[in-house]
Design a protein around this motif. Structure first.
Motif, PDB file in Angstrom:
ATOM      1  N   PHE A   1       2.240  10.515   3.875  1.00 49.49           N
ATOM      2  CA  PHE A   1       1.974   9.751   5.080  1.00 49.49           C
ATOM      3  C   PHE A   1       1.337  10.661   6.130  1.00 49.49           C
ATOM      4  N   SER A   2       0.332  10.138   6.806  1.00 48.92           N
ATOM      5  CA  SER A   2      -0.358  10.865   7.861  1.00 48.92           C
ATOM      6  C   SER A   2      -0.898   9.850   8.859  1.00 48.92           C
ATOM      7  N   CYS A   3      -1.454  10.350   9.944  1.00 46.44           N
ATOM      8  CA  CYS A   3      -2.036   9.446  10.951  1.00 46.44           C
ATOM      9  C   CYS A   3      -3.185   8.644  10.349  1.00 46.44           C
ATOM     10  N   ARG A   4      -4.003   9.292   9.528  1.00 41.18           N
ATOM     11  CA  ARG A   4      -5.118   8.577   8.904  1.00 41.18           C
ATOM     12  C   ARG A   4      -4.621   7.510   7.943  1.00 41.18           C
ATOM     13  N   PHE A   5      -3.569   7.850   7.181  1.00 42.74           N
ATOM     14  CA  PHE A   5      -3.011   6.856   6.262  1.00 42.74           C
ATOM     15  C   PHE A   5      -2.480   5.645   7.034  1.00 42.74           C
ATOM     16  N   ILE A   6      -1.805   5.879   8.152  1.00 45.50           N
ATOM     17  CA  ILE A   6      -1.257   4.768   8.940  1.00 45.50           C
ATOM     18  C   ILE A   6      -2.374   3.879   9.466  1.00 45.50           C
TER      19      ILE A   6
ATOM     20  N   LEU B   1       0.816  -1.206   0.000  1.00 46.33           N
ATOM     21  CA  LEU B   1       0.000   0.000   0.000  1.00 46.33           C
ATOM     22  C   LEU B   1       0.853   1.260   0.000  1.00 46.33           C
ATOM     23  N   TRP B   2       2.094   1.152   0.487  1.00 47.86           N
ATOM     24  CA  TRP B   2       2.984   2.319   0.500  1.00 47.86           C
ATOM     25  C   TRP B   2       3.291   2.817  -0.907  1.00 47.86           C
ATOM     26  N   PHE B   3       3.250   1.903  -1.891  1.00 51.53           N
ATOM     27  CA  PHE B   3       3.635   2.258  -3.255  1.00 51.53           C
ATOM     28  C   PHE B   3       2.428   2.504  -4.159  1.00 51.53           C
ATOM     29  N   THR B   4       1.236   2.114  -3.695  1.00 56.60           N
ATOM     30  CA  THR B   4       0.034   2.320  -4.510  1.00 56.60           C
ATOM     31  C   THR B   4      -0.706   3.596  -4.153  1.00 56.60           C
ATOM     32  N   ILE B   5      -0.464   4.118  -2.948  1.00 52.81           N
ATOM     33  CA  ILE B   5      -1.085   5.371  -2.532  1.00 52.81           C
ATOM     34  C   ILE B   5      -0.062   6.486  -2.692  1.00 52.81           C
TER      35      ILE B   5
END
Length: 346
Positions: A166-171, A158-162
């Motif tokens: 990076f944010s708290c919501r993303f984590i 998911l790190w490479f598709t989004i």
């Protein structure tokens, strides 16, 4: 340093990696039991607080994932992408439901099966003097390392598709997605490691019969002492008993984990087809991320196939390991009855 690398043989490295996989499976909520070490005796036992923590955790993470993912589907304009994501969401529901059912209702059966595996590995290892350390050989190590590659992709894809920062919501979203992905793939990994273990058990026992027991059987004749004949007879019966126990364990494993494997494989095949369709429609021929995603799903299918093939091949080689068992009719009758009557299922 070179001395250390020499001592780290393939079986020892495989054992160390399997211990890491055990801890990883505990972390992602798949395993709800703990390992108890007592000298050379290892057993597992259920931790009820861990089981219910995993159940609650999985329900909460999947609920958040479901609503967030459902909202993201509604804003997509591409019809093919909508179908891809809807199919993923729909197929993930029964996978999560099966895992919850196994946690709540089938815990004692799973613990008994794991303890049976551990006991068989101890008994097969005890046949050799000195004992054989570790798990399998180079083939098993390669397959286990490929499992690690699959695990790593589940954690990081998911790190490479989004493309957002990076944010708290993303984590939080990443963690819920990772928890779901690990759940939908876990039965593939369980079957891969399980059949790999069955193949190692058959392989080690076959090796003992071929390199030790068969030679002892061939050396004995009617002029041998009754004590030697009885000792070899006991070893023969011990090996036959282990073969039967491994076979019954494989049947238990099949009944417990193969039915949900079919559900996971359907999920995999549909995903591979939809990803391939999406790549064709959107012309993602040069998209490295999509090719990696497709390759990961193919890798999972390969790992299960290779593990099952190895176990079946070792199973079929059992009769060849005995060969000529000598002149004593007692041994010949015992081996013939085992291979042609007791062992081969009707």
């Amino acid at each position: 340093m070179f001395e250390f690398l020499h001592q780290m043989s393939a079986p020892k490295v495989s054992t160390a990696i399997l211990r890491y996989i055990f801890r990883y499976a505990q972390f992602i909520g798949t395993i709800f039991f703990c390992l108890h070490n007592k000298k050379d005796d290892e057993t597992v036992f259920i931790r009820n607080w861990l089981k219910w923590l995993n159940v609650t955790h999985r329900i909460l993470t999947f609920t958040r994932f479901f609503w967030v993912y459902l909202g993201s589907i509604s804003i997509k304009t591409n019809r093919v992408q909508q179908v891809l994501h809807v199919m993923r969401l729909v197929l993930s529901i029964p996978n999560v439901a099966v895992i919850l059912g196994y946690h709540i209702f089938r815990g004692p059966e799973i613990v008994d099966l794991v303890n049976q595996f551990l006991r068989l590995f101890r008994q097969v290892s005890d046949l050799f003097k000195p004992k054989t350390p570790g798990f399998g050989g180079r083939r098993e190590l390669i397959l286990i390392l490929l499992n690690l590659v699959s695990f790593a992709h589940e954690q990081t894809y998911l790190w490479f598709t989004i493309r957002k920062g990076f944010s708290c919501r993303f984590i939080i979203d990443w963690y819920c997605d990772f928890y779901l992905v690990s759940a939908t793939n876990i039965f593939i990994h369980i079957n891969s490691i399980g059949y790999l273990s069955l193949g190692v058990l058959y392989s080690e026992l076959n090796r003992y019969v071929y390199t030790n027991l068969r030679i002892q059987l061939q050396k004995l004749n009617t002029s041998g002492s009754q004590q030697k004949i009885r000792r070899v007879q006991n070893r023969l019966e011990k090996c036959i008993s282990l073969y039967r126990e491994i076979y019954h364990t494989s049947v238990m494993f099949y009944k417990l984990f193969v039915p949900p494997l079919f559900l996971a494989l359907i999920y995999k095949v549909v995903l591979i087809a939809l990803i391939g369709l999406n790549m064709a429609v959107e012309f993602y021929i040069n998209s490295f991320v999509f090719w990696i995603l497709l390759g990961k799903h193919v890798l999972d299918l390969f790992l299960v196939t290779a593990s099952v093939e190895g176990a079946v091949n070792q199973f079929l080689n059992i009769g060849m390991q005995f060969g000529n068992v000598g002149d004593l009719s007692k041994f010949q009758t015992t081996v013939s009855q085992f291979i042609f009557i007791d062992f081969i299922p009707t």
